[in-house]
Structures are given as structure tokens and as C-alpha cells.
Design a protein around this motif. Structure first.
Motif, PDB file in Angstrom:
ATOM      1  N   GLY A 147      35.305 -66.685  12.931  1.00 25.25           N
ATOM      2  CA  GLY A 147      35.574 -65.517  11.771  1.00 25.25           C
ATOM      3  C   GLY A 147      35.171 -66.140  10.031  1.00 25.25           C
ATOM      4  N   LEU A 148      35.480 -67.284  10.150  1.00 21.79           N
ATOM      5  CA  LEU A 148      34.540 -67.827   9.168  1.00 21.79           C
ATOM      6  C   LEU A 148      33.222 -68.166   8.979  1.00 21.79           C
ATOM      7  CD1 LEU A 148      37.300 -71.007   8.301  1.00 21.79           C
ATOM      8  CD2 LEU A 148      36.964 -68.631   7.000  1.00 21.79           C
ATOM      9  N   ARG A 149      33.111 -68.146  10.544  1.00 20.28           N
ATOM     10  CA  ARG A 149      31.569 -68.927  10.479  1.00 20.28           C
ATOM     11  C   ARG A 149      30.983 -67.309   9.912  1.00 20.28           C
ATOM     12  NH1 ARG A 149      28.936 -66.048  14.873  1.00 20.28           N
ATOM     13  NH2 ARG A 149      26.636 -67.702  15.540  1.00 20.28           N
ATOM     14  N   GLU A 150      31.268 -66.149   9.623  1.00 22.79           N
ATOM     15  CA  GLU A 150      30.636 -64.626   9.067  1.00 22.79           C
ATOM     16  C   GLU A 150      30.722 -64.972   7.252  1.00 22.79           C
ATOM     17  OE1 GLU A 150      29.931 -62.152  10.845  1.00 22.79           O
ATOM     18  OE2 GLU A 150      30.316 -63.730  12.674  1.00 22.79           O
ATOM     19  N   TRP A 151      31.325 -65.723   7.088  1.00 23.57           N
ATOM     20  CA  TRP A 151      31.317 -66.089   5.760  1.00 23.57           C
ATOM     21  C   TRP A 151      30.460 -67.622   5.180  1.00 23.57           C
ATOM     22  CZ3 TRP A 151      32.246 -61.662   3.996  1.00 23.57           C
ATOM     23  CH2 TRP A 151      33.431 -61.118   3.863  1.00 23.57           C
ATOM     24  N   LEU A 152      30.499 -67.199   6.301  1.00 28.90           N
ATOM     25  CA  LEU A 152      28.678 -69.150   5.856  1.00 28.90           C
ATOM     26  C   LEU A 152      27.954 -68.865   4.698  1.00 28.90           C
ATOM     27  CD1 LEU A 152      28.498 -71.027   9.104  1.00 28.90           C
ATOM     28  CD2 LEU A 152      30.059 -71.103   7.669  1.00 28.90           C
ATOM     29  N   PRO A 153      27.020 -67.920   4.708  1.00 25.34           N
ATOM     30  CA  PRO A 153      26.354 -67.745   3.470  1.00 25.34           C
ATOM     31  C   PRO A 153      26.593 -67.826   2.332  1.00 25.34           C
ATOM     32  CG  PRO A 153      25.814 -66.271   5.397  1.00 25.34           C
ATOM     33  CD  PRO A 153      26.629 -66.753   5.867  1.00 25.34           C
ATOM     34  N   LEU A 154      28.163 -66.842   2.023  1.00 24.10           N
ATOM     35  CA  LEU A 154      28.486 -66.273   1.159  1.00 24.10           C
ATOM     36  C   LEU A 154      28.834 -67.620   0.412  1.00 24.10           C
ATOM     37  CD1 LEU A 154      30.186 -64.639  -1.121  1.00 24.10           C
ATOM     38  CD2 LEU A 154      31.763 -64.591   0.067  1.00 24.10           C
ATOM     39  N   GLY A 267      31.211 -56.963  17.582  1.00 28.38           N
ATOM     40  CA  GLY A 267      31.255 -58.361  18.248  1.00 28.38           C
ATOM     41  C   GLY A 267      31.063 -59.619  17.007  1.00 28.38           C
ATOM     42  N   TRP A 268      30.523 -60.673  17.103  1.00 26.39           N
ATOM     43  CA  TRP A 268      30.172 -61.767  15.724  1.00 26.39           C
ATOM     44  C   TRP A 268      28.858 -61.685  15.681  1.00 26.39           C
ATOM     45  CZ3 TRP A 268      34.811 -62.622  13.952  1.00 26.39           C
ATOM     46  CH2 TRP A 268      35.984 -63.168  14.480  1.00 26.39           C
ATOM     47  N   SER A 269      28.851 -61.479  14.221  1.00 23.18           N
ATOM     48  CA  SER A 269      27.343 -61.529  14.147  1.00 23.18           C
ATOM     49  C   SER A 269      25.973 -62.267  15.018  1.00 23.18           C
ATOM     50  CB  SER A 269      26.870 -62.425  12.765  1.00 23.18           C
ATOM     51  OG  SER A 269      27.256 -61.199  12.049  1.00 23.18           O
ATOM     52  N   HIS A 292      25.449 -58.187   5.378  1.00 21.89           N
ATOM     53  CA  HIS A 292      26.759 -57.316   5.255  1.00 21.89           C
ATOM     54  C   HIS A 292      27.480 -56.265   5.292  1.00 21.89           C
ATOM     55  CE1 HIS A 292      30.836 -58.995   4.947  1.00 21.89           C
ATOM     56  NE2 HIS A 292      30.980 -57.658   3.311  1.00 21.89           N
ATOM     57  N   ASP A 293      27.842 -56.307   6.997  1.00 23.41           N
ATOM     58  CA  ASP A 293      28.266 -54.746   7.304  1.00 23.41           C
ATOM     59  C   ASP A 293      27.529 -54.148   7.591  1.00 23.41           C
ATOM     60  OD1 ASP A 293      31.028 -54.945   7.402  1.00 23.41           O
ATOM     61  OD2 ASP A 293      31.420 -54.203   5.708  1.00 23.41           O
ATOM     62  N   GLY A 294      26.268 -54.319   7.970  1.00 21.50           N
ATOM     63  CA  GLY A 294      24.914 -53.227   8.612  1.00 21.50           C
ATOM     64  C   GLY A 294      24.360 -53.808   7.347  1.00 21.50           C
ATOM     65  N   ALA A 295      24.228 -54.114   6.563  1.00 20.54           N
ATOM     66  CA  ALA A 295      23.127 -53.966   5.124  1.00 20.54           C
ATOM     67  C   ALA A 295      23.150 -55.359   4.187  1.00 20.54           C
ATOM     68  CB  ALA A 295      23.386 -53.011   4.398  1.00 20.54           C
ATOM     69  N   LEU A 296      21.810 -55.291   3.589  1.00 23.28           N
ATOM     70  CA  LEU A 296      21.449 -56.463   2.841  1.00 23.28           C
ATOM     71  C   LEU A 296      22.862 -55.499   1.762  1.00 23.28           C
ATOM     72  CD1 LEU A 296      17.470 -57.243   3.365  1.00 23.28           C
ATOM     73  CD2 LEU A 296      19.736 -58.628   3.354  1.00 23.28           C
ATOM     74  N   ARG A 297      23.238 -56.450   1.409  1.00 24.12           N
ATOM     75  CA  ARG A 297      23.755 -56.504   0.024  1.00 24.12           C
ATOM     76  C   ARG A 297      23.973 -57.269  -1.272  1.00 24.12           C
ATOM     77  NH1 ARG A 297      29.846 -55.392   2.403  1.00 24.12           N
ATOM     78  NH2 ARG A 297      30.077 -54.472   0.144  1.00 24.12           N
ATOM     79  N   PRO A 298      24.503 -57.294  -2.213  1.00 23.52           N
ATOM     80  CA  PRO A 298      24.254 -58.314  -3.207  1.00 23.52           C
ATOM     81  C   PRO A 298      25.874 -59.514  -3.105  1.00 23.52           C
ATOM     82  CG  PRO A 298      23.954 -56.584  -4.157  1.00 23.52           C
ATOM     83  CD  PRO A 298      24.515 -55.819  -3.221  1.00 23.52           C
ATOM     84  N   VAL A 299      25.166 -60.465  -3.083  1.00 21.98           N
ATOM     85  CA  VAL A 299      26.239 -61.581  -3.375  1.00 21.98           C
ATOM     86  C   VAL A 299      27.419 -61.581  -4.357  1.00 21.98           C
ATOM     87  CG1 VAL A 299      27.494 -64.206  -3.713  1.00 21.98           C
ATOM     88  CG2 VAL A 299      25.332 -63.918  -2.600  1.00 21.98           C
ATOM     89  N   ALA A 300      27.596 -61.034  -4.937  1.00 22.22           N
ATOM     90  CA  ALA A 300      28.733 -60.048  -5.980  1.00 22.22           C
ATOM     91  C   ALA A 300      29.747 -59.591  -4.728  1.00 22.22           C
ATOM     92  CB  ALA A 300      28.204 -59.297  -6.954  1.00 22.22           C
ATOM     93  N   GLU A 301      28.852 -57.937  -4.419  1.00 23.47           N
ATOM     94  CA  GLU A 301      29.813 -57.305  -3.495  1.00 23.47           C
ATOM     95  C   GLU A 301      30.826 -58.425  -2.589  1.00 23.47           C
ATOM     96  OE1 GLU A 301      27.656 -53.850  -2.170  1.00 23.47           O
ATOM     97  OE2 GLU A 301      26.803 -53.753  -4.655  1.00 23.47           O
ATOM     98  N   ILE A 302      29.932 -59.010  -1.958  1.00 22.71           N
ATOM     99  CA  ILE A 302      30.511 -59.917  -0.392  1.00 22.71           C
ATOM    100  C   ILE A 302      31.271 -60.173  -1.340  1.00 22.71           C
ATOM    101  CG2 ILE A 302      29.458 -61.161   1.100  1.00 22.71           C
ATOM    102  CD1 ILE A 302      26.822 -60.657   0.982  1.00 22.71           C
ATOM    103  N   ALA A 303      31.205 -61.135  -1.845  1.00 24.31           N
ATOM    104  CA  ALA A 303      32.097 -62.046  -2.478  1.00 24.31           C
ATOM    105  C   ALA A 303      33.718 -60.727  -2.751  1.00 24.31           C
ATOM    106  CB  ALA A 303      32.401 -63.044  -3.932  1.00 24.31           C
ATOM    107  N   ALA A 304      33.437 -60.392  -3.855  1.00 27.15           N
ATOM    108  CA  ALA A 304      34.496 -59.105  -3.738  1.00 27.15           C
ATOM    109  C   ALA A 304      35.630 -58.232  -2.672  1.00 27.15           C
ATOM    110  CB  ALA A 304      34.346 -57.700  -4.222  1.00 27.15           C
TER     111      ALA A 304
END
Length: 359
Positions: A147-154, A267-269, A292-304
Motif C-alpha cells: 500500500g505504501l509503495r503506491e505513494w512512493l512517488p508522492l 491490483g497493485w501498480s 494516480h488513479d489512471g491519469a497524470l495528476r498534479p502532486v497537489a491533487e495526489i497529496a490531497a
């Protein structure tokens, strides 16, 4: 592989700080002297050498909260800075360190690493922030790690704090991350279906690399059975303790959320997709767009999205501040525009020595 699981969601904070001359801020290969001069009471954490003789590793004791862990780190910084002739900076790499200005610690483990990596280890010291989260059992460790692996780029984007290398702007938010990618096993692991799968993978990699044990797998995240934790290793070292606190709180909150979350329906990324996002995060920091969730999104949105999962620790306000004001890489570039490399080094040294309100 023996395990020490059982302390669920206890925390450990480890930071690697660069030793510098207190006047010139140039690298000094005197970590052994700093460590010899420190007096760390029992139960207050520990201070160790690492691969590079211009680096000290400070480790909190097992902590109940992010604040407890960061207060322990602050106290260790104070003890190191109290050693006469010692300066410290928290950054992924020294902004002005000359290529090849490297001395390695004279211990068997580091001789082994040097023998493996050769010239890759002679470029410039690299420094990271690691966060350990205690796990109740081995299978939970694997699930939370996935689960944390999904957040590594953020996490990498938020922690980007090494835009300069060898005196010039690298064009990246974290040059350290890309230097580290040159090492074998210095990448993002696959998702694991079980602890047995993790052990089988580790055994195969250790055999292929003729490595002594699993601690030579320098993945961005890994279960750490000896400590009973999941260890997040993707972040640059930080000068600001406030930023350390925010990042530790975010990792802790996301780990708790991951423990309760099911495997995503998709599934996992794939590792390849996470690696691509990791590069984009390393390049562009808080200004990146990531998958993130299938689309390129700004870091600010992913952080939210991450903050919505991470709980209500007041330290998480630092993540919002980083997004608004810029992270370490942005502060370094602003300092450079104001006063060149001297201003960058003075900024890092001053922030690293600022222990308020933790001490």
C-alpha cells in the motif's frame, strides 16, 4: 528469516546528515570524530557511521508518535552540533561537493559495499530520511508495504531536497534519487503476494548478487523483519525538522490507512509505472504530475488524497505548506538566486541547526 513483528505502528526515524566545516560548509570526512564526541544516553536513540566518512546517521528510539520520534532526532542533532568544530547540513547531496571527494568508513560492511559498487560509490555522499513503521505480523507488513509503495512517488516529490550537485543545478528536485538509482537493488520492488513471496524474492536476489543478506537490498521500501517494520527509504534528508515531522506523520498515517484498505480492484501498480512516476517526482518535485488513479495528476491533487487518508495529526499541515511555499529544492534554488552557492549552504546549515520547537 527471523522476524521481530509485534509492535504495531510504533515508529522509528533515521536521518543521514552531512558533516561540514562550520565556517566554509565544505564536506569534512570527520564523522568518526563527531560520533566519538557525542554522549547519547540510554534510551535516547543512537548515532552511527554509514558508508561515507562525511556522514552521520541519527536514529530515534522506538517512538509512539511522529512528534516523539522527531523530538529524539532533534536532541541527537543538538548533541552532534555540540561537538567542537562540527557543522551539519540536511540535504540529499552536498550542493557543492566535488566529484570524487569521498572517503569510506573503515568497517567490514562498508568495505563490502565499496567492493560491490566501486566507482559508483566514489561520486559524492548521498543522504536520506528513512521512516520505520512497526507491524503486528509479517503478512500485514507485506500488505502495508504494498500500500505504501503506491505513494512512493508522492513522498519523493515532497521530500526533494537536492537540486544542486557538484556546484551546478542538476535540473532535478532530487539528484540523490538518481544517483542512488545507479546502485544495484536501488529501485522500487515489485508488489508481494505474501511474506513467503517476499522471502523467495529476497533469497533469489541475494543469491544473484552474492550479497550477505537482505539489508543489501536498497529498495525504496522494504519489510525489515529483523526490526519488525516496514521501512520507507525514498526520501531525501531534510534540513528542516518541521519538514521531517510532516513527512514522518504522513508516512505513519498512510501506513495505518494501508493496513485497513483492501487490495485495489485494479491490483497493485506495475513496478514499471511506479518507476516512471518516481523519475518524474525526482525531476520536478512538488511541481510534478504523476500517474494516480489512471491519469497524470498534479502532486497537489495526489497529496490531497493522501492527506484525506492520513488522519488529523497537526504536523500534516507541513505537507500543505510545502505544496504552497515549495519544498527543500525550491528553497535551495531561491537561495541560489539571491546569493549563489554560499547562500544555499548557509540556508541548509541554518535550517539544520534550528531545533525549535523540538528542543
Amino acid at each position: 528469516m527471523s522476524g521481530a513483528f509485534g509492535r504495531a505502528f510504533a515508529l522509528g526515524v533515521e536521518e543521514e546528515l552531512l558533516v561540514v566545516d562550520p565556517a566554509t560548509r565544505a564536506l569534512r570526512h570527520t564523522a568518526a570524530d563527531v560520533l566519538a564526541g557525542m554522549r547519547v544516553p540510554a534510551g535516547a536513540g543512537s548515532a552511527h557511521p554509514d558508508t561515507f566518512a562525511a556522514l552521520v546517521e541519527l536514529a530515534s528510539p522506538v517512538a509512539a508518535t511522529p512528534e516523539d520520534g522527531v523530538r529524539a532526532i532533534a536532541a541527537l542533532r543538538a548533541r552532534a552540533l555540540a561537538v567542537p568544530g562540527t557543522g551539519l547540513i540536511g540535504a540529499g547531496v552536498h550542493p557543492d561537493g566535488a566529484f570524487g571527494d569521498v572517503v569510506h568508513v573503515d568497517e567490514p560492511r562498508y568495505h563490502e559495499i565499496h567492493a560491490q559498487l566501486r566507482g559508483l560509490l566514489r561520486r559524492t555522499p548521498t543522504s536520506a530520511l528513512h521512516v520505520h513503521v512497526g507491524m503486528p505480523d509479517a503478512e500485514t507488513a507485506v500488505h502495508v508495504g504494498n500500500g505504501l509503495r503506491e505513494w512512493l512517488p508522492l513522498l519523493q516529490a515532497l521530500a526533494g531536497n537536492s537540486p544542486f550537485w557538484h556546484g551546478v543545478d542538476s535540473g532535478l528536485a532530487t539528484a540523490r534519487a538518481q544517483l542512488f538509482r545507479g546502485y544495484p537493488r536501488g529501485d522500487i520492488p515489485p508488489a508481494f503476494s505474501s511474506f513467503d513471496h517476499f522471502e523467495e524474492t529476497v533469497a533469489a536476489v541475494v543469491a544473484a548478487g552474492d550479497a550477505p543478506d537482505y539489508t543489501f537490498l536498497w529498495w525504496d521500501i522494504r519489510p525489515h523483519p529483523r526490526l519488525g517494520t516496514v521501512e520507507v527509504r525514498a526520501m531525501d534528508a531534510q534540513s528542516s525538522l518541521r519538514t521531517v515531522h510532516g513527512l514522518v506523520a504522513l508516512v505513519a498515517g498512510l501506513a495505518r490507512a494501508a493496513a485497513e484498505a483492501p487490495v485495489p480492484a485494479r491490483g497493485w501498480s506495475p513496478r514499471e509505472a511506479l518507476e516512471e512516476s518516481s523519475f518524474r517526482a525526482a525531476r520536478d518535485g512538488v511541481h510534478a504530475t504523476l500517474l494516480h488513479d489512471g491519469a497524470l495528476r498534479p502532486v497537489a491533487e495526489i497529496a490531497a488524497d493522501a492527506l484525506a487518508l492520513a488522519g488529523t495529526d497537526p504536523a500534516l499541515e507541513e505537507i500543505t505548506r510545502l505544496l504552497h511555499d515549495g519544498a527543500g529544492a525550491d528553497r535551495q534554488r531561491t537561495a541560489f538566486a539571491r546569493g549563489g552557492m554560499n547562500a544555499v549552504l548557509e540556508l541548509l546549515a541554518a535550517e539544520t541547526a534550528d531545533l525549535n520547537p523540538y528542543v
